[in-house]
Design a protein around this motif. Structure first.
Motif, PDB file in Angstrom:
ATOM      1  N   VAL A 106       0.416  -2.523   4.933  1.00 38.21           N
ATOM      2  CA  VAL A 106      -0.450  -1.346   5.070  1.00 38.21           C
ATOM      3  C   VAL A 106      -1.666  -1.421   4.140  1.00 38.21           C
ATOM      4  O   VAL A 106      -2.727  -0.884   4.456  1.00 38.21           O
ATOM      5  N   THR A 125      -6.994   9.343  10.359  1.00 37.20           N
ATOM      6  CA  THR A 125      -5.713   9.815   9.817  1.00 37.20           C
ATOM      7  C   THR A 125      -5.963  10.578   8.523  1.00 37.20           C
ATOM      8  O   THR A 125      -6.667  10.084   7.625  1.00 37.20           O
ATOM      9  N   GLY A 166       0.840  -1.207   0.000  1.00 36.93           N
ATOM     10  CA  GLY A 166       0.000   0.000   0.000  1.00 36.93           C
ATOM     11  C   GLY A 166       0.866   1.245   0.000  1.00 36.93           C
ATOM     12  O   GLY A 166       0.512   2.275   0.577  1.00 36.93           O
ATOM     13  N   ASP A 175       2.460  -1.880  -4.474  1.00 39.37           N
ATOM     14  CA  ASP A 175       1.094  -1.363  -4.591  1.00 39.37           C
ATOM     15  C   ASP A 175       0.473  -1.955  -5.848  1.00 39.37           C
ATOM     16  O   ASP A 175       1.195  -2.346  -6.755  1.00 39.37           O
ATOM     17  N   PHE A 176      -0.868  -2.023  -5.901  1.00 39.07           N
ATOM     18  CA  PHE A 176      -1.448  -2.479  -7.169  1.00 39.07           C
ATOM     19  C   PHE A 176      -1.625  -1.333  -8.145  1.00 39.07           C
ATOM     20  O   PHE A 176      -1.959  -1.560  -9.304  1.00 39.07           O
ATOM     21  N   ALA A 180       1.839  -5.188  -7.419  1.00 39.10           N
ATOM     22  CA  ALA A 180       1.238  -6.481  -7.060  1.00 39.10           C
ATOM     23  C   ALA A 180      -0.057  -6.248  -6.297  1.00 39.10           C
ATOM     24  O   ALA A 180      -0.158  -5.299  -5.505  1.00 39.10           O
ATOM     25  N   ASP A 181      -1.027  -7.126  -6.543  1.00 40.73           N
ATOM     26  CA  ASP A 181      -2.265  -7.134  -5.760  1.00 40.73           C
ATOM     27  C   ASP A 181      -2.031  -8.095  -4.593  1.00 40.73           C
ATOM     28  O   ASP A 181      -1.975  -9.317  -4.799  1.00 40.73           O
ATOM     29  N   VAL A 182      -1.891  -7.553  -3.385  1.00 44.45           N
ATOM     30  CA  VAL A 182      -1.497  -8.404  -2.256  1.00 44.45           C
ATOM     31  C   VAL A 182      -2.635  -9.294  -1.741  1.00 44.45           C
ATOM     32  O   VAL A 182      -2.425 -10.101  -0.838  1.00 44.45           O
ATOM     33  N   ARG A 197      -6.887  10.328   0.654  1.00 46.22           N
ATOM     34  CA  ARG A 197      -8.182   9.665   0.424  1.00 46.22           C
ATOM     35  C   ARG A 197      -9.255  10.242   1.356  1.00 46.22           C
ATOM     36  O   ARG A 197     -10.370  10.547   0.950  1.00 46.22           O
ATOM     37  N   ARG A 198      -8.905  10.422   2.640  1.00 46.01           N
ATOM     38  CA  ARG A 198      -9.897  10.955   3.580  1.00 46.01           C
ATOM     39  C   ARG A 198     -10.176  12.424   3.295  1.00 46.01           C
ATOM     40  O   ARG A 198     -11.302  12.891   3.443  1.00 46.01           O
ATOM     41  N   ILE A 257      -0.796   6.244   4.473  1.00 46.02           N
ATOM     42  CA  ILE A 257       0.064   5.739   5.551  1.00 46.02           C
ATOM     43  C   ILE A 257       1.226   4.921   4.977  1.00 46.02           C
ATOM     44  O   ILE A 257       2.358   4.980   5.470  1.00 46.02           O
ATOM     45  N   LYS A 309     -10.467  -5.946  10.325  1.00 47.62           N
ATOM     46  CA  LYS A 309      -9.412  -5.345  11.150  1.00 47.62           C
ATOM     47  C   LYS A 309      -9.296  -6.063  12.507  1.00 47.62           C
ATOM     48  O   LYS A 309      -8.190  -6.199  13.044  1.00 47.62           O
ATOM     49  N   PRO A 319      -4.438   2.530  13.854  1.00 47.12           N
ATOM     50  CA  PRO A 319      -4.576   3.983  13.737  1.00 47.12           C
ATOM     51  C   PRO A 319      -6.011   4.413  14.019  1.00 47.12           C
ATOM     52  O   PRO A 319      -6.965   3.695  13.722  1.00 47.12           O
ATOM     53  N   GLY A 320      -6.129   5.628  14.554  1.00 49.59           N
ATOM     54  CA  GLY A 320      -7.417   6.321  14.595  1.00 49.59           C
ATOM     55  C   GLY A 320      -7.539   7.131  13.312  1.00 49.59           C
ATOM     56  O   GLY A 320      -6.850   6.848  12.316  1.00 49.59           O
ATOM     57  N   TYR A 331     -15.369  -4.135   7.139  1.00 46.07           N
ATOM     58  CA  TYR A 331     -14.115  -3.473   7.511  1.00 46.07           C
ATOM     59  C   TYR A 331     -13.751  -3.788   8.965  1.00 46.07           C
ATOM     60  O   TYR A 331     -12.627  -4.222   9.255  1.00 46.07           O
TER      61      TYR A 331
HETATM   62  N1  LIG Z   1      -6.766   6.756   7.005  1.00 45.01           N
HETATM   63  C1  LIG Z   1      -7.331   6.368   8.131  1.00 45.01           C
HETATM   64  O1  LIG Z   1      -8.032   7.153   8.801  1.00 45.01           O
HETATM   65  C2  LIG Z   1      -7.112   4.969   8.661  1.00 45.01           C
HETATM   66  C3  LIG Z   1      -7.544   4.673   9.974  1.00 45.01           C
HETATM   67  C4  LIG Z   1      -7.337   3.387  10.468  1.00 45.01           C
HETATM   68  C5  LIG Z   1      -6.731   2.422   9.687  1.00 45.01           C
HETATM   69  N2  LIG Z   1      -6.334   2.744   8.411  1.00 45.01           N
HETATM   70  C6  LIG Z   1      -5.706   1.674   7.632  1.00 45.01           C
HETATM   71  O2  LIG Z   1      -4.443   2.093   7.178  1.00 45.01           O
HETATM   72  C7  LIG Z   1      -4.172   1.513   5.912  1.00 45.01           C
HETATM   73  C8  LIG Z   1      -3.842   2.598   4.912  1.00 45.01           C
HETATM   74  O3  LIG Z   1      -4.910   3.514   4.867  1.00 45.01           O
HETATM   75  P1  LIG Z   1      -4.808   4.845   3.996  1.00 45.01           P
HETATM   76  O4  LIG Z   1      -5.866   5.754   4.525  1.00 45.01           O
HETATM   77  O5  LIG Z   1      -3.403   5.299   3.920  1.00 45.01           O
HETATM   78  O6  LIG Z   1      -5.315   4.262   2.597  1.00 45.01           O
HETATM   79  P2  LIG Z   1      -5.130   4.812   1.109  1.00 45.01           P
HETATM   80  O7  LIG Z   1      -6.355   4.413   0.373  1.00 45.01           O
HETATM   81  O8  LIG Z   1      -4.721   6.241   1.116  1.00 45.01           O
HETATM   82  O9  LIG Z   1      -3.889   3.934   0.575  1.00 45.01           O
HETATM   83  C9  LIG Z   1      -3.997   2.555   0.445  1.00 45.01           C
HETATM   84  C10 LIG Z   1      -2.988   2.097  -0.591  1.00 45.01           C
HETATM   85  O10 LIG Z   1      -3.093   0.668  -0.679  1.00 45.01           O
HETATM   86  C11 LIG Z   1      -3.157   0.304  -2.046  1.00 45.01           C
HETATM   87  N3  LIG Z   1      -3.885  -0.966  -2.129  1.00 45.01           N
HETATM   88  C12 LIG Z   1      -5.188  -1.198  -1.826  1.00 45.01           C
HETATM   89  N4  LIG Z   1      -5.514  -2.481  -2.051  1.00 45.01           N
HETATM   90  C13 LIG Z   1      -4.376  -3.084  -2.498  1.00 45.01           C
HETATM   91  C14 LIG Z   1      -4.076  -4.406  -2.901  1.00 45.01           C
HETATM   92  N5  LIG Z   1      -5.009  -5.379  -2.904  1.00 45.01           N
HETATM   93  N6  LIG Z   1      -2.813  -4.678  -3.306  1.00 45.01           N
HETATM   94  C15 LIG Z   1      -1.870  -3.720  -3.329  1.00 45.01           C
HETATM   95  N7  LIG Z   1      -2.099  -2.434  -2.963  1.00 45.01           N
HETATM   96  C16 LIG Z   1      -3.345  -2.121  -2.555  1.00 45.01           C
HETATM   97  C17 LIG Z   1      -3.866   1.461  -2.729  1.00 45.01           C
HETATM   98  O11 LIG Z   1      -3.593   1.503  -4.149  1.00 45.01           O
HETATM   99  C18 LIG Z   1      -3.280   2.660  -1.998  1.00 45.01           C
HETATM  100  O12 LIG Z   1      -2.076   3.109  -2.587  1.00 45.01           O
HETATM  101  C19 LIG Z   1      -5.396   0.683   5.530  1.00 45.01           C
HETATM  102  O13 LIG Z   1      -5.180  -0.665   5.896  1.00 45.01           O
HETATM  103  C20 LIG Z   1      -6.487   1.307   6.382  1.00 45.01           C
HETATM  104  O14 LIG Z   1      -7.531   0.413   6.651  1.00 45.01           O
HETATM  105  C21 LIG Z   1      -6.499   3.986   7.884  1.00 45.01           C
END
Ligand SMILES: NC(=O)c1ccc[n+]([C@@H]2O[C@H](COP(=O)([O-])OP(=O)(O)OC[C@H]3O[C@@H](n4cnc5c(N)ncnc54)[C@H](O)[C@@H]3O)[C@@H](O)[C@H]2O)c1
Length: 266
Positions: free
Chosen positions: A101, A198, A25, A49-50, A73-75, A202-203, A30, A169, A195-196, A165
């Protein structure tokens, strides 16, 4: 005269001295922040990342150094994760850490949730962690390294209309403990970070488009604000490093007090 920065054992434990660290990711939010913190601490960043944009993003040698490399890669896919581990093992004899991540959300009540949606969220958020851990364990064992899995505070509590979701988690939190129990004797550590709210791009987009409300998210924390991606990444990278050498099976909440707070007295 000793150099306080270079001879300091506490700072030395945080540094990676060029050792490879895999981040999934890695193209956004994050994950991207983890790559930046790792580069600050002299890790060889291997960003997965995918989104194929990862190749150019990690190619920025000013930020990530000349040895960093992006992988598409799609993880959530078993063949893709096997192929990823095989590609990385051709270039690196061991890996110091894997930070899982990659994840996604789907705000839908279980009452109308389709099986396809459920399967997609579980595969992306939970099955991916199982696959990445199983396939990278041999490379991690060589360095007696560590895995860090990004879960969420939503893995600890119930949240309306977030069935898949929150379940995924909660699964990441206990999968982390489970794997830690099986690999501890080989010196490998496994931890999760919850994380809380963040403020990732995207958000920010979801606030800008009126799909959610930033003030609501902030008011649910004790600090009254959202985290920056770096505030989460620093804790994840600390857990990945030797500075956390006695931490395993832990779930570290980084949420500005979100789940310590039940709301105002009524
Ligand atoms: N942002 C928040 O408030 C928050 C809070 C708690 C937990 N999280 C967790 O933190 C992590 C990151 O969140 P974020 O907000 O940075 O997300 P984001 O959407 O900004 O980034 C996620 C990244 O993961 C990549 N991705 C998604 N599915 C994939 C897959 N199958 N294979 C490869 N890459 C893939 C996406 O292309 C993207 O680049 C997630 O697991 C999310 O659940 C985020």
């Amino acid at each position: 005269m000793p150099d306080r920065m270079n001879d300091n054992p506490t700072l030395a434990a945080l540094r990676f001295n060029g050792a490879p660290v895999v981040v999934t990711g890695a193209n956004a939010g994050i994950g991207r922040a983890c790559c930046e913190v790792l580069a600050d601490l002299d890790a060889t960043v291997l960003g997965v990342d995918f989104d194929s944009e990862i190749m150019t993003a990690i190619g920025d040698s000013e930020t990530y150094g000349v040895n960093a490399k992006g992988y598409v890669a799609d993880v959530s896919s078993e063949p893709a994760v096997k192929d990823l581990a095989s590609q990385i093992s051709k270039n690196h004899s061991s890996v110091a850490a894997v930070i899982n991540v990659a994840g996604t959300n789907d705000a839908t009540s279980f009452k109308i949730l389709q099986l396809e949606q459920w399967n997609r969220i579980i595969a992306t958020n939970l099955t991916s962690v199982f696959l990445m851990t199983r396939e990278f364990l041999p490379l991690i064992q060589i360095s007696r390294g560590s895995f860090v899995n990004i879960a969420s505070t939503y893995g600890w509590v119930g949240v309306r209309n977030n069935t898949s979701y929150c379940t995924s988690k909660a699964g990441v939190i206990n999968l982390t403990r489970q794997i830690a129990t099986e690999v501890g004797s080989s010196g490998v550590r496994v931890n999760s970070v919850c994380p809380g709210p963040t403020l990732t791009p995207r958000r920010q987009r979801s606030f800008d488009e009126g799909r959610s409300n930033r003030r609501d998210a902030e008011q649910r924390t004790l600090l009254g604000r959202m985290a920056s991606p770096a505030e989460i990444a620093r804790v994840a990278v600390f857990l990945a490093s030797n500075a956390a050498s006695y931490v395993t099976g832990a779930s570290v909440v980084v949420d500005g007090g979100q789940i310590a707070f039940i709301g105002p007295h009524d």
